[in-house]
Scaffold this active site. Sequence first.
Site, mmCIF file in Angstrom:
data_model
loop_
_atom_site.group_PDB
_atom_site.id
_atom_site.type_symbol
_atom_site.label_atom_id
_atom_site.label_comp_id
_atom_site.label_asym_id
_atom_site.label_seq_id
_atom_site.Cartn_x
_atom_site.Cartn_y
_atom_site.Cartn_z
ATOM 1 N N GLN A 153 -6.498 9.625 -5.047
ATOM 2 C CA GLN A 153 -7.149 9.179 -3.684
ATOM 3 C C GLN A 153 -8.479 8.971 -4.059
ATOM 4 O O GLN A 153 -9.094 8.134 -3.829
ATOM 5 C CB GLN A 153 -6.682 9.795 -2.414
ATOM 6 C CG GLN A 153 -7.087 9.244 -1.015
ATOM 7 C CD GLN A 153 -6.443 9.924 -0.004
ATOM 8 O OE1 GLN A 153 -6.025 10.904 -0.081
ATOM 9 N NE2 GLN A 153 -6.851 9.275 1.171
ATOM 10 N N LYS A 183 -0.745 7.054 -2.153
ATOM 11 C CA LYS A 183 -0.013 6.943 -1.073
ATOM 12 C C LYS A 183 1.443 6.526 -1.134
ATOM 13 O O LYS A 183 2.141 6.713 -0.419
ATOM 14 C CB LYS A 183 -0.805 6.370 -0.017
ATOM 15 C CG LYS A 183 -1.867 7.011 0.460
ATOM 16 C CD LYS A 183 -1.750 8.117 1.391
ATOM 17 C CE LYS A 183 -3.128 8.564 2.101
ATOM 18 N NZ LYS A 183 -3.004 9.545 2.936
ATOM 19 N N ASP A 226 3.292 11.431 5.267
ATOM 20 C CA ASP A 226 2.309 10.587 4.246
ATOM 21 C C ASP A 226 2.057 11.276 3.138
ATOM 22 O O ASP A 226 1.026 11.747 3.182
ATOM 23 C CB ASP A 226 1.435 10.066 5.298
ATOM 24 C CG ASP A 226 0.447 8.992 4.231
ATOM 25 O OD1 ASP A 226 1.076 8.489 3.279
ATOM 26 O OD2 ASP A 226 -0.679 8.726 4.668
ATOM 27 N N TYR A 243 -5.208 6.028 11.639
ATOM 28 C CA TYR A 243 -6.135 7.041 11.259
ATOM 29 C C TYR A 243 -6.485 7.649 12.618
ATOM 30 O O TYR A 243 -7.610 7.866 12.669
ATOM 31 C CB TYR A 243 -7.164 6.626 10.343
ATOM 32 C CG TYR A 243 -8.227 7.571 9.476
ATOM 33 C CD1 TYR A 243 -7.721 8.613 8.770
ATOM 34 C CD2 TYR A 243 -9.506 7.463 9.935
ATOM 35 C CE1 TYR A 243 -8.440 9.394 8.041
ATOM 36 C CE2 TYR A 243 -10.255 8.177 9.298
ATOM 37 C CZ TYR A 243 -9.872 9.205 8.326
ATOM 38 O OH TYR A 243 -10.930 10.189 7.618
ATOM 39 N N HIS A 298 -8.324 15.161 12.401
ATOM 40 C CA HIS A 298 -8.281 14.911 10.888
ATOM 41 C C HIS A 298 -9.491 14.130 10.278
ATOM 42 O O HIS A 298 -9.921 14.575 9.234
ATOM 43 C CB HIS A 298 -6.922 14.128 10.803
ATOM 44 C CG HIS A 298 -6.568 13.826 9.263
ATOM 45 N ND1 HIS A 298 -6.326 14.361 8.195
ATOM 46 C CD2 HIS A 298 -6.627 12.324 9.114
ATOM 47 C CE1 HIS A 298 -6.375 13.766 7.272
ATOM 48 N NE2 HIS A 298 -6.566 12.496 7.665
ATOM 49 N N THR A 321 6.754 7.908 1.241
ATOM 50 C CA THR A 321 6.506 8.221 2.667
ATOM 51 C C THR A 321 7.698 8.664 3.324
ATOM 52 O O THR A 321 9.034 7.651 3.220
ATOM 53 C CB THR A 321 5.845 6.870 3.420
ATOM 54 O OG1 THR A 321 4.673 6.585 2.615
ATOM 55 C CG2 THR A 321 5.506 7.476 4.831
ATOM 56 N N GLU A 375 -7.065 19.578 4.519
ATOM 57 C CA GLU A 375 -7.973 20.149 5.674
ATOM 58 C C GLU A 375 -7.863 21.933 5.630
ATOM 59 O O GLU A 375 -8.856 22.604 5.791
ATOM 60 C CB GLU A 375 -7.551 19.649 6.784
ATOM 61 C CG GLU A 375 -7.995 18.294 6.908
ATOM 62 C CD GLU A 375 -6.902 17.528 7.869
ATOM 63 O OE1 GLU A 375 -7.233 17.640 9.083
ATOM 64 O OE2 GLU A 375 -5.768 16.847 7.516
ATOM 65 N N THR A 402 -2.845 11.401 10.492
ATOM 66 C CA THR A 402 -2.609 12.774 10.419
ATOM 67 C C THR A 402 -3.038 13.134 11.524
ATOM 68 O O THR A 402 -4.185 13.097 12.148
ATOM 69 C CB THR A 402 -3.303 13.355 9.138
ATOM 70 O OG1 THR A 402 -2.968 12.946 8.113
ATOM 71 C CG2 THR A 402 -3.103 14.888 9.069
ATOM 72 N N GLU A 436 0.550 14.904 4.910
ATOM 73 C CA GLU A 436 -0.045 14.606 6.131
ATOM 74 C C GLU A 436 1.013 14.665 7.045
ATOM 75 O O GLU A 436 2.092 13.835 7.275
ATOM 76 C CB GLU A 436 -0.527 13.493 5.891
ATOM 77 C CG GLU A 436 -1.767 13.304 4.830
ATOM 78 C CD GLU A 436 -2.563 12.000 4.976
ATOM 79 O OE1 GLU A 436 -2.268 11.035 5.587
ATOM 80 O OE2 GLU A 436 -3.863 12.077 4.525
ATOM 81 N N GLU A 489 2.304 13.552 10.261
ATOM 82 C CA GLU A 489 2.133 12.215 11.591
ATOM 83 C C GLU A 489 3.402 12.142 12.156
ATOM 84 O O GLU A 489 4.464 12.622 11.807
ATOM 85 C CB GLU A 489 1.763 11.036 10.360
ATOM 86 C CG GLU A 489 0.920 11.192 9.349
ATOM 87 C CD GLU A 489 0.320 9.726 8.895
ATOM 88 O OE1 GLU A 489 0.621 8.838 9.456
ATOM 89 O OE2 GLU A 489 -0.393 9.827 7.730
ATOM 90 N N ARG A 525 -4.424 13.638 -3.818
ATOM 91 C CA ARG A 525 -5.794 13.946 -3.101
ATOM 92 C C ARG A 525 -6.681 13.363 -4.354
ATOM 93 O O ARG A 525 -7.693 12.589 -4.315
ATOM 94 C CB ARG A 525 -6.198 15.131 -2.732
ATOM 95 C CG ARG A 525 -5.476 15.528 -1.464
ATOM 96 C CD ARG A 525 -5.591 14.358 -0.125
ATOM 97 N NE ARG A 525 -4.924 14.988 0.955
ATOM 98 C CZ ARG A 525 -4.637 14.258 1.810
ATOM 99 N NH1 ARG A 525 -5.210 12.932 1.932
ATOM 100 N NH2 ARG A 525 -3.774 14.670 2.937
ATOM 101 N N ASP A 544 -0.361 2.476 8.290
ATOM 102 C CA ASP A 544 -0.587 3.569 8.541
ATOM 103 C C ASP A 544 -2.124 3.752 9.372
ATOM 104 O O ASP A 544 -3.139 3.201 8.872
ATOM 105 C CB ASP A 544 -0.643 4.609 7.420
ATOM 106 C CG ASP A 544 -0.567 6.080 7.830
ATOM 107 O OD1 ASP A 544 -0.249 6.353 8.999
ATOM 108 O OD2 ASP A 544 -1.069 6.938 6.883
#
Length: 439
Positions: A254, A267, A247, A142, A147, A271, A388, A374, A213, A215, A251, A140
């Site tokens: 994480q 994560k 994804d 970024y 994001h 998925t 976000e 994301t 997320e 994606e 949080r 994955d």
Amino acid sequence: MIDLDETHDPERRSWVKSANDAATDFPIQNLPLGIFSIQAQQPRLGMAIGDAVFDVTGAGTRGWLTGDAARAAQAGGAAHLNALFALGNGPLRELRRQVSALLDRKQAAREVLDQADKGLLHDRARCSMHLPARIGNYTDFYAGIYHARAAGALLTPENPLPENYKWVPIGYHGRASSVLVSPGSVRRPHGQLPPTASGQSPGFGPSQRLDFELEMGFFVGAGNLVGQPVPIEQAREHIVGYCLLNDWSARDIQRWEMFPLGPFLSKNFGTMISPWVVTADALRPFRVQAMRRDTGDPQPLGYLVDDADQRHGGLDVELSVGLRSQQMRQQGIAEVEILQSNARHLYWTPAQMVAHHTSGGCNMESGDLLGTGTISGPQPDQLSSLLELTFGGTRPVLLPGGEQRAFLEDGDEVVFRGKCRREGFVSIGFGEARGLINA
Ligand code: MN
């Protein structure tokens, strides 16, 4: 615009009537690949056409396909698409071209297919979808810069965008075993939750900050050997197709676990991808230039720069997220769209991700899955995770029916959609990635 053929012709219509509906994701110009089954039958290769699925494996067996397309259909008859992907974009393109011709309403094949070979066309609502590939590896990235900025502002406000961001396509190796196909459900993960005060012990329990997320995912076609990087000029030819990718992220888990080696259990519990692989070929009319860098941004290093990729390496895919809570379902309230974005907002192109991933010598294998990261946009309603969108949970989203959402609750259903539109072309879509949160 690059290399279009008769399969992109906006005038082409299918004898499968629902494929000519302006709202369908799957007109004859799309023909995405998937692995489907009906009742207890063996999973096999199909292409979505309107409200139906065309049995490509069956068409191959019955002699409707020739040459490279027959070879491709045969490779796709093995309950996963790895062998088909391994053939690369050439045979796949020929397969899509021949199926498009068979489904074209002007073709004589219609009569025979429609009557004698009715068994090749199935009601899509009655088909079960399977993972399109045996995914050996999942990475994955970024690459959504909005994001990275928005998430960074919440996690590391003093330095929202890491210093390396505009130089390195950042990514991490994800977990392939828990890639799930839509529609499906994920179980709320239990894990270590951050201490509430410095010096305290962490807790262990169900995540209180479960998130999605938005994606896109893409699949590797022909692979490369270990020690032999894929040059940027060739990188795009190693991508066979695209899907939507959720994804799912916890949080709280994480935040506590990710320093210094990155996300792990936050994560790897699931998925989710959409079941239809929209081919790179079908997406040709919807390619756009790579995201324009701000003045003052560094130019990418040479191994990430290719003229054609800069001109056509981006994708114009409108993306959206819908949410429907258990209470909304019980009260008969329709799903609400909570955000929209677009794949244009990726700072790195998929080809740059492949070139970077392999630049040190890492080999890609057919059926490997890569996620973009994301894809948020610059506007507040284009922030593509709840983290976000709700500013770290401090400004919850209001749902019709009076509920609020800072993070996902049990019983919430999250639906991703993607659509490509361009003047002069027939719109194509990605179907759905639909996931339900269970306790
Ligand atoms: Mn991600």
